[in-house]
Design a protein around this motif. Structure first.
Motif, PDB file in Angstrom:
ATOM      1  N   ARG A  76     -16.936  30.277 -41.180  1.00 36.33           N
ATOM      2  CA  ARG A  76     -17.127  31.731 -41.101  1.00 36.33           C
ATOM      3  C   ARG A  76     -18.355  32.062 -40.248  1.00 36.33           C
ATOM      4  O   ARG A  76     -18.339  33.040 -39.488  1.00 36.33           O
ATOM      5  CB  ARG A  76     -17.250  32.321 -42.510  1.00 36.33           C
ATOM      6  CG  ARG A  76     -16.017  32.045 -43.354  1.00 36.33           C
ATOM      7  CD  ARG A  76     -16.054  32.766 -44.686  1.00 36.33           C
ATOM      8  NE  ARG A  76     -15.105  32.161 -45.635  1.00 36.33           N
ATOM      9  CZ  ARG A  76     -14.705  32.715 -46.752  1.00 36.33           C
ATOM     10  NH1 ARG A  76     -15.158  33.906 -47.110  1.00 36.33           N
ATOM     11  NH2 ARG A  76     -13.855  32.079 -47.550  1.00 36.33           N
ATOM     12  N   VAL A  77     -19.417  31.249 -40.373  1.00 33.97           N
ATOM     13  CA  VAL A  77     -20.581  31.444 -39.516  1.00 33.97           C
ATOM     14  C   VAL A  77     -20.196  31.247 -38.055  1.00 33.97           C
ATOM     15  O   VAL A  77     -20.593  32.025 -37.180  1.00 33.97           O
ATOM     16  CB  VAL A  77     -21.711  30.467 -39.903  1.00 33.97           C
ATOM     17  CG1 VAL A  77     -22.852  30.529 -38.885  1.00 33.97           C
ATOM     18  CG2 VAL A  77     -22.236  30.777 -41.305  1.00 33.97           C
ATOM     19  N   ALA A  78     -19.407  30.240 -37.780  1.00 34.24           N
ATOM     20  CA  ALA A  78     -18.970  29.977 -36.405  1.00 34.24           C
ATOM     21  C   ALA A  78     -18.159  31.138 -35.837  1.00 34.24           C
ATOM     22  O   ALA A  78     -18.190  31.380 -34.623  1.00 34.24           O
ATOM     23  CB  ALA A  78     -18.152  28.690 -36.362  1.00 34.24           C
ATOM     24  N   ARG A  79     -17.465  31.856 -36.694  1.00 35.14           N
ATOM     25  CA  ARG A  79     -16.674  33.006 -36.239  1.00 35.14           C
ATOM     26  C   ARG A  79     -17.508  34.277 -36.118  1.00 35.14           C
ATOM     27  O   ARG A  79     -17.016  35.286 -35.621  1.00 35.14           O
ATOM     28  CB  ARG A  79     -15.503  33.241 -37.188  1.00 35.14           C
ATOM     29  CG  ARG A  79     -14.496  32.096 -37.162  1.00 35.14           C
ATOM     30  CD  ARG A  79     -13.229  32.446 -37.887  1.00 35.14           C
ATOM     31  NE  ARG A  79     -12.294  31.325 -37.861  1.00 35.14           N
ATOM     32  CZ  ARG A  79     -10.977  31.470 -37.913  1.00 35.14           C
ATOM     33  NH1 ARG A  79     -10.435  32.665 -37.998  1.00 35.14           N
ATOM     34  NH2 ARG A  79     -10.206  30.393 -37.894  1.00 35.14           N
ATOM     35  N   GLY A  80     -18.751  34.233 -36.631  1.00 33.76           N
ATOM     36  CA  GLY A  80     -19.637  35.384 -36.446  1.00 33.76           C
ATOM     37  C   GLY A  80     -20.006  36.132 -37.702  1.00 33.76           C
ATOM     38  O   GLY A  80     -20.506  37.258 -37.618  1.00 33.76           O
ATOM     39  N   ILE A  81     -19.799  35.535 -38.873  1.00 35.56           N
ATOM     40  CA  ILE A  81     -20.188  36.172 -40.139  1.00 35.56           C
ATOM     41  C   ILE A  81     -21.457  35.489 -40.634  1.00 35.56           C
ATOM     42  O   ILE A  81     -21.453  34.309 -40.961  1.00 35.56           O
ATOM     43  CB  ILE A  81     -19.077  36.034 -41.198  1.00 35.56           C
ATOM     44  CG1 ILE A  81     -17.790  36.690 -40.694  1.00 35.56           C
ATOM     45  CG2 ILE A  81     -19.509  36.660 -42.519  1.00 35.56           C
ATOM     46  CD1 ILE A  81     -16.601  36.476 -41.621  1.00 35.56           C
ATOM     47  N   VAL A  82     -22.556  36.231 -40.674  1.00 37.82           N
ATOM     48  CA  VAL A  82     -23.861  35.660 -41.011  1.00 37.82           C
ATOM     49  C   VAL A  82     -24.454  36.424 -42.188  1.00 37.82           C
ATOM     50  O   VAL A  82     -24.535  37.651 -42.174  1.00 37.82           O
ATOM     51  CB  VAL A  82     -24.816  35.706 -39.802  1.00 37.82           C
ATOM     52  CG1 VAL A  82     -26.206  35.216 -40.195  1.00 37.82           C
ATOM     53  CG2 VAL A  82     -24.257  34.861 -38.656  1.00 37.82           C
ATOM     54  N   TYR A  83     -24.893  35.679 -43.186  1.00 39.77           N
ATOM     55  CA  TYR A  83     -25.398  36.235 -44.439  1.00 39.77           C
ATOM     56  C   TYR A  83     -26.919  36.107 -44.513  1.00 39.77           C
ATOM     57  O   TYR A  83     -27.468  35.019 -44.344  1.00 39.77           O
ATOM     58  CB  TYR A  83     -24.746  35.473 -45.599  1.00 39.77           C
ATOM     59  CG  TYR A  83     -25.187  35.872 -46.991  1.00 39.77           C
ATOM     60  CD1 TYR A  83     -25.231  37.204 -47.380  1.00 39.77           C
ATOM     61  CD2 TYR A  83     -25.525  34.898 -47.930  1.00 39.77           C
ATOM     62  CE1 TYR A  83     -25.602  37.563 -48.666  1.00 39.77           C
ATOM     63  CE2 TYR A  83     -25.903  35.244 -49.223  1.00 39.77           C
ATOM     64  CZ  TYR A  83     -25.948  36.583 -49.583  1.00 39.77           C
ATOM     65  OH  TYR A  83     -26.319  36.924 -50.859  1.00 39.77           O
ATOM     66  N   VAL A  84     -27.593  37.228 -44.747  1.00 43.43           N
ATOM     67  CA  VAL A  84     -29.033  37.245 -45.005  1.00 43.43           C
ATOM     68  C   VAL A  84     -29.204  37.527 -46.490  1.00 43.43           C
ATOM     69  O   VAL A  84     -29.016  38.647 -46.946  1.00 43.43           O
ATOM     70  CB  VAL A  84     -29.746  38.324 -44.168  1.00 43.43           C
ATOM     71  CG1 VAL A  84     -31.249  38.330 -44.482  1.00 43.43           C
ATOM     72  CG2 VAL A  84     -29.519  38.092 -42.681  1.00 43.43           C
ATOM     73  N   PRO A  85     -29.549  36.506 -47.286  1.00 40.44           N
ATOM     74  CA  PRO A  85     -29.482  36.639 -48.741  1.00 40.44           C
ATOM     75  C   PRO A  85     -30.596  37.485 -49.333  1.00 40.44           C
ATOM     76  O   PRO A  85     -31.657  37.678 -48.732  1.00 40.44           O
ATOM     77  CB  PRO A  85     -29.592  35.189 -49.226  1.00 40.44           C
ATOM     78  CG  PRO A  85     -30.362  34.495 -48.153  1.00 40.44           C
ATOM     79  CD  PRO A  85     -29.927  35.154 -46.868  1.00 40.44           C
ATOM     80  N   GLU A  86     -30.334  37.972 -50.527  1.00 37.51           N
ATOM     81  CA  GLU A  86     -31.363  38.623 -51.326  1.00 37.51           C
ATOM     82  C   GLU A  86     -32.497  37.632 -51.577  1.00 37.51           C
ATOM     83  O   GLU A  86     -32.271  36.457 -51.848  1.00 37.51           O
ATOM     84  CB  GLU A  86     -30.753  39.052 -52.666  1.00 37.51           C
ATOM     85  CG  GLU A  86     -31.724  39.643 -53.648  1.00 37.51           C
ATOM     86  CD  GLU A  86     -31.090  39.917 -54.990  1.00 37.51           C
ATOM     87  OE1 GLU A  86     -31.837  40.149 -55.954  1.00 37.51           O
ATOM     88  OE2 GLU A  86     -29.841  39.884 -55.075  1.00 37.51           O
ATOM     89  N   GLY A  87     -33.731  38.108 -51.456  1.00 43.54           N
ATOM     90  CA  GLY A  87     -34.870  37.218 -51.678  1.00 43.54           C
ATOM     91  C   GLY A  87     -35.291  36.444 -50.453  1.00 43.54           C
ATOM     92  O   GLY A  87     -36.192  35.607 -50.518  1.00 43.54           O
ATOM     93  N   ARG A  88     -34.594  36.664 -49.331  1.00 46.10           N
ATOM     94  CA  ARG A  88     -34.961  36.154 -48.009  1.00 46.10           C
ATOM     95  C   ARG A  88     -34.762  34.657 -47.829  1.00 46.10           C
ATOM     96  O   ARG A  88     -34.186  34.225 -46.863  1.00 46.10           O
ATOM     97  CB  ARG A  88     -36.412  36.559 -47.675  1.00 46.10           C
ATOM     98  CG  ARG A  88     -36.576  38.081 -47.665  1.00 46.10           C
ATOM     99  CD  ARG A  88     -37.987  38.496 -47.376  1.00 46.10           C
ATOM    100  NE  ARG A  88     -38.859  38.496 -48.524  1.00 46.10           N
ATOM    101  CZ  ARG A  88     -38.963  39.487 -49.402  1.00 46.10           C
ATOM    102  NH1 ARG A  88     -38.216  40.558 -49.251  1.00 46.10           N
ATOM    103  NH2 ARG A  88     -39.811  39.423 -50.411  1.00 46.10           N
TER     104      ARG A  88
END
Length: 244
Positions: A76-88
């Motif tokens: 999913r990251v390779a397809r362009g979905i990037v997660y910035v989590p709670e708490g950094r």
């Protein structure tokens, strides 16, 4: 406006009996900002983690016209979905620059250098500390680093989980101002999880309200420009949840 992400009848369980999300459906159009608002425990972060592939859910997730619910997080990251989590979750033992490079580990070196320059220009607060330890940054600077690290991967959809968490009001405004700059200068779509309605309205096109793992309401940001309309939304969707 075409749909970049479609979430259909998503449910998320932890263990055999604990249901965090129940039958949630919504879409994120290309280039838009869609927010999920609700009190703690409303299921917001579980939805984000399901979209990112970090927890398993039932239902259908479609990204850019293709089903992704069976794909691992790295794909999913390779397809362009990037997660910035709670708490950094920055790596304190690394420098600011090394944290950013880590975010772009899967892109060519030349692209990584270009993106690094872009991120440091966008967040001058951390540019002057690029060679220092990330643990030395303030809470607001750490949030900027976390967002910058996410941008290093070249996302098409950025999943931002509680970017205002634990920040003073001035820093919250600064972070949201930079997010507005990102939005104005790119086609990046953002799925935003927040509790701060007023700040969310500065950025979002659409707002979905959650309670108890379910979607209980939907508003366009332009419908909430009036103070009375905002208060009505708080009373209907957030007030009761906050009181629980």
């Amino acid at each position: 406006m075409t749909e970049l992400l479609s979430v259909a009848s998503l449910s998320v369980f932890y263990g055999a009996n604990q249901q965090a999300v129940e039958g949630v459906s919504f879409a994120v159009p290309s280039g838009s900002v869609v927010a999920l608002l609700g009190a703690n425990g409303a299921g917001k972060s579980s939805i984000m983690k399901a979209v990112a592939g970090l927890v398993r859910g039932t239902g259908a997730l479609t990204f850019d016209g293709e089903r992704i619910d069976g794909l691992p997080a790295r794909e999913r990251v390779a397809r362009g979905i990037v997660y910035v989590p709670e708490g950094r979750e920055i790596v304190g033992d690394l420098t600011v620059r090394e944290n950013l490079v880590l975010g772009g580990y899967n892109v060519p070196a030349a692209t990584r250098r270009t993106r690094l320059e872009m991120v440091l220009e966008l967040f001058p607060e951390i540019a002057g500390k690029a060679n220092g330890g990330a643990w030395r940054l303030s809470g607001g600077e750490q949030q900027m680093l976390a967002i910058g690290r996410g941008l290093m991967a070249g996302p098409r959809l950025l999943l931002l989980d509680e970017p205002s968490l634990g920040l003073a009001p001035l820093l919250v405004r600064r972070v949201f101002d930079r997010l507005g700059t990102i939005r104005g200068e790119s086609e990046l779509a953002i799925l935003l999880v927040e509790q701060n309605l007023r700040m969310t309205m500065r950025l979002a096109d659409e707002i979905h309200f959650l309670r108890g793992g379910r979607l209980i309401g939907h508003k366009r940001a332009e419908d909430l420009k009036d103070e009375t309309a905002r208060q009505d939304a708080v009373d209907a969707y957030l007030g009761a949840a906050a009181a629980e």
